[in-house]
Design a protein around this motif. Sequence first.
Motif, short mmCIF file in Angstrom:
data_model
loop_
_atom_site.label_atom_id
_atom_site.label_comp_id
_atom_site.label_asym_id
_atom_site.label_seq_id
_atom_site.Cartn_x
_atom_site.Cartn_y
_atom_site.Cartn_z
N SER A 225 0.84 -1.21 0.00
CA SER A 225 0.00 0.00 0.00
C SER A 225 0.87 1.25 0.00
N HIS A 226 0.19 2.41 -0.03
CA HIS A 226 0.92 3.68 0.08
C HIS A 226 1.64 3.79 1.42
N VAL A 229 5.11 2.46 1.25
CA VAL A 229 6.02 3.37 0.55
C VAL A 229 6.41 4.54 1.45
N SER A 230 5.43 5.16 2.08
CA SER A 230 5.71 6.36 2.89
C SER A 230 6.36 6.04 4.23
N GLU A 283 10.69 6.69 -1.61
CA GLU A 283 9.95 5.77 -2.46
C GLU A 283 10.89 4.72 -3.05
N ASP A 303 2.16 5.63 -7.39
CA ASP A 303 1.54 6.96 -7.37
C ASP A 303 1.56 7.63 -6.00
N THR A 304 2.44 7.19 -5.10
CA THR A 304 2.48 7.80 -3.76
C THR A 304 2.92 9.26 -3.85
N TYR A 305 3.87 9.57 -4.74
CA TYR A 305 4.39 10.94 -4.85
C TYR A 305 4.11 11.54 -6.23
N ASP A 335 -3.06 3.90 -8.77
CA ASP A 335 -4.23 3.96 -7.89
C ASP A 335 -4.84 5.36 -7.82
#
Length: 561
Positions: A225-226, A229-230, A283, A303-305, A335
Motif C-alpha cells: 500500500s501507500h 512506501v511512505s 519511495e 503513485d504515492t508521490y 491507484d
Amino acid sequence: MEAAKANGSNGEYSSPVVGGPTNPMVTPLLTDLYQFTMAYAYWRAGKHKEQAVFDLYFRKNPFGGEYTVFAGLEECIRLIGNFKFTEDEIAFIRQSLPSSCEDGFYDYLRGIDCSDVEVYAASEGSVVFPKVPMMRVEGPVAVVQLLETPFLNLINYASLVATNAARHRFVAGKSKLLLEFGLRRAQGPDGGVGASKYCYLGGFDATSNVAAGKLFGIPLRGTHSHAFVSSFMSPDEIVDKSLRSSDGSTTCEDFINLVQTWLNKIKWSNSLHGLFGETNQSELAAFISYALAFPNNFLALVDTYDVMRSGIPNFCAVALALNDLGYKAGGIRLDSGDLAYLSLETRKFFLAIEKEFEVSGFGKMSITASNDLNEETLDALNKQGHEVDAFGIGTNVVTCYSQAALGCVFKLVEINNQPRIKLSEDVSKVSIPCKKRCFRLYGKEGYALVDIMTGETEPPPKVGERILCRHPFSESKRAYVVPQRVEELLKCYWPGNSELKREDLPPLKEIRQRCINQLDQMRSDHMRRLNPTPYKVSVSAKLYDFIHFLWLNEAPVGELQ
C-alpha cells in the motif's frame, strides 16, 4: 454422490453426505419469524404434511441489463443436507412463539429434516432470466416454507454479485486480468467472503481476500500500500543490501548501488533524458526493500508521490537491477490520477527502456489500475484508449453499488396436485402456476433464442420441430421456433427420499467456467450495456391457456351499482 435412497439397509432414510454451510450462522433459525408462525398454523390445522411446490425466481434483471447469473445453489444444498433443529434452537423458538402454542408442535420440529424435500435447480453459474424458476422446491408445505427465507438469502446476494462481476468482465474484455479488492469495503465479513467467491464465479481472476482463498481455492493477488512506501525515509534504512541471483550462482553485495546505477543510466539515456530529475528517495527505498523481499514477484505502487517523475523511473531502475540478476519484475499499479493517460505514458516509458537498453519484454510489463473503478469507468477507459492490463476493483463490485438487491421471490405454485396462482394488479407480480419444466431453445448460429416453460406432463420441445412460444401475459406476443438444440434447465440437486439420481455439486472452478461458457452463448445485443435487447421468456400454448383460465377462475368478479 449417489442418489439418496428411501430405504437404507436398516430401513431408514439415508441422506447424502454433504458438508455444512460455509457460514456457521446458516442454521434452521436463519429465517423469518412468520415461517414458524405459519408452520404452527399448518401443524394445528393438520396441513403441515400436504405436498407443496414452490418456485424461486426473480422478476427483473439487475443493473439495467438483460441477463442474470445464478449463484448460491451449493450453499442451499449444504443447508438442507444438514437441516436439523437442536434442543437449544427449539427452546428459543418456544420462547419466541406465544405460550398458547401446543407442546406437540415442538416435538414435530424435533423430527424435521429434509428427507421428504426435493430440489430441482438450474446449474450454478448458468445465465437465467426473469420469471423462469431458478429453483423448484417440493415437499411438505411446513418444511418447505421454513426453507424460503434462507434460500432467498443465499441466492439473492450471490446471484447479484456474480452478475455484477460478469458485467464488469464483459466491459473489461476477455484479455484483461480482473482482481477483486473489495474486502475492506464489503458489508461485514460474510459480505466480504461471499463477494470474493461469487466475483470469481462471475469471471474475476483473483482476490485479495486471504480467507476466501483458503475456503474456496481462489487465486490470491496483492502487493503493498501507500503506507509501505511512505514508511521509508531513505535507502540508508536498508540493512541487508545483498541479493542472490535467481539461479543462485552469484550474489550482488550492494543491490542498492546497482539500482542507483540504473537510475542514473535511465536519467541520462537518449530517449528518456529530461523527462524527470531527482526522484523521491524514500519511495526508491521502499521499492528496493520490497524487491529484496520478493525478487520474483516485484510489483510496485507508483503513485504515492508522482507517477511519471518518480514512481515509474524508480520502478524501472529496480526492475532493471533485478533483470541483471535473472529476475523478472511483475509490473506496476496505478491507484489515482488520469488512468488512461498515465497508462499510455507508462507504456511509452517501458518501451523506451526496452529499446534503449535492449531488455527483451520490458515494454510488455504489466500495468494494473485501481481507484474506485466500476462499469462506467472501464467503459470510459476503453473509449479513451489505455494500456492497462489488469484492473483491481473493490467497492463497486462487492457492494453492488448501483443496485442493492436482486429481488428473488419464493411462490407457491401447487399444493396437493392443485395448481395455485398469485394475482396482482401489477401484471409483473402475477405468478405462473403449476409444476413446470423449463427449456432453453437454441438457433442455427448456436445462440440461445428463447426460454420456454411447459406443464410437467406436456411433451418436451424437440430439435427440428416447430413449437409456439407465447408471452405469459401478452396475447399478441408469440412466435414459432424451430430449435436446433434443446436444453432442459432444471436438474435434481436434492432427491429427498425418491430414487432420482442427484446431480453432483461441481468445484468452484468448473462453475466459473460454466458461467463463462454460458455468457459466450448469448447474443451480443442481449449483453451490451446500453439498451440491451430483452431476452424472450415464454410459455407453451397449453400453459398459456391454463394460466388465463386459472386467472379468471380465481379473480373475483366486480359488481357495478
